[in-house]
Design an enzyme around this catalytic site. Structure first.
Site, mmCIF file in Angstrom:
data_model
loop_
_atom_site.group_PDB
_atom_site.id
_atom_site.type_symbol
_atom_site.label_atom_id
_atom_site.label_comp_id
_atom_site.label_asym_id
_atom_site.label_seq_id
_atom_site.Cartn_x
_atom_site.Cartn_y
_atom_site.Cartn_z
ATOM 1 N N TYR A 1 0.827 -1.202 0.000
ATOM 2 C CA TYR A 1 0.000 0.000 0.000
ATOM 3 C C TYR A 1 0.871 1.266 0.000
ATOM 4 C CZ TYR A 1 -3.707 -3.246 1.497
ATOM 5 O OH TYR A 1 -4.584 -4.288 1.604
ATOM 6 N N GLY B 1 -13.822 -5.986 1.741
ATOM 7 C CA GLY B 1 -14.821 -5.539 0.772
ATOM 8 C C GLY B 1 -16.249 -5.813 1.175
ATOM 9 N N VAL C 1 -18.666 -3.937 1.963
ATOM 10 C CA VAL C 1 -19.668 -3.021 1.403
ATOM 11 C C VAL C 1 -19.508 -2.866 -0.111
ATOM 12 C CG1 VAL C 1 -20.052 -1.759 3.551
ATOM 13 C CG2 VAL C 1 -18.264 -0.979 1.979
#
Length: 304
Positions: free
Chosen positions: A51, A197, A199
């Protein structure tokens, strides 16, 4: 906030975890979000060396300084970063054992609670990868390890050969692939699922219709745009006083294999929207079945 045990480990994680990928690159903003999460009962933070090319780990490390004992800290490895910012898949023992030291340095900690392989294929040197994780455990650099994968064939190999305590996998009402065989299988083997994930890119949040028009305009997995809109309409009708985000999080947490639903937050307001889970009344079996009737299961067509 309710806490659940990760597999057979002694890690107990909040049922809502904070996915750190969405924090951004502002240290002060990230610290505000993380502080609010901890103050609200979240103890599970999930990041990865990939990230923001390692910057996310650095920001998380600074934000949790002085609070390390309050946190179950998870990060991931396997995506070998190059100097130009690109990366290639590298599950080798040599890379894992080198990279963990870089992650520890960026996170400003002596150990990682949960170290996860950030992907994986059936053609990987799986025995070598497992050996790396086991040695890191013996050396005290990690407490436990798991994998982040949706591939049934890979997951089964690790269950058979390793001491993984969790599998992180994409799971939501719009991506029910784990229900096909993995959730029950992992639960039977005392291995927890961490759902990412939940949502569905915001399409199952309180801004569902708006998000579907953006994120779902070209469809999502096997769902067409029209099908997404239809399901959202039905879910809104069914939800009554429940927020969509609340339903989405409760749905993935309903199965006993799921220990935590990891949701990202790029603002305190977004985090608060997810924290509605804390005050939510339990999801009834009747409501759970209704949610399953509105959506439909998607099957794996690869990695069998």
């Amino acid at each position: 906030m309710k806490k659940n045990q990760i597999g057979k480990s002694d890690l107990y994680v909040s049922e809502l975890g904070l996915g750190c990928m969405s924090l951004g690159t502002s240290e002060s903003k990230a610290k505000t979000i993380i502080d609010h999460a901890l103050d609200s009962g979240i103890n599970y933070l999930d990041t990865a060396d990939l990230y923001d090319q390692g910057q996310n780990e650095t920001i998380v490390g600074k934000a949790i300084r002085g609070k390390r004992d309050q946190i179950v800290l998870a990060t991931k490895v396997g995506n070998h970063l190059k100097d130009d910012g690109s990366w290639f898949w590298d599950p080798s023992k040599a890379y894992i054992k080198k990279q963990v030291k870089d992650s520890l340095s960026r996170l400003q900690t002596d150990y990682i609670d949960l170290y996860q392989l950030h992907g994986g294929t059936i053609n990987d040197p799986i025995d070598e990868t497992i050996e790396a994780f086991e040695e890191l455990r013996q050396e005290g650099l990690i407490r436990y390890y798991g994998i982040s994968s949706i591939r049934p064939n890979v997951i089964k190999e690790y269950v058979k050969k390793s001491n993984i305590v969790n599998v992180m996998m994409q799971y939501s009402m719009f991506d029910r692939r784990p229900e096909e065989s993995m959730l029950d299988f992992l639960n039977e083997n005392d291995i927890s699922v961490v759902a990412r994930g939940p949502v569905a890119k915001g399409m199952l949040s309180d801004y569902a219709s708006e998000k579907v028009q953006g994120k779902g305009k070209d469809g999502y997995l096997e769902y067409s745009y029209d099908r997404l809109l239809s399901m959202i309409e039905q879910l809104n009708t069914l939800s009554n006083e429940k927020a969509m985000t609340e339903l989405a999080l409760q749905y993935v947490l309903y199965h006993p294999a799921v220990a935590s639903a990891v949701a990202g937050a790029s603002s305190v307001e977004q985090l608060d929207n997810n924290l509605i889970l804390k005050e939510a009344p339990a999801l009834t079996q009747e409501m759970y079945q209704q949610l399953k009737e509105i959506t439909y299961p998607i099957k794996y067509d690869k990695h069998r």
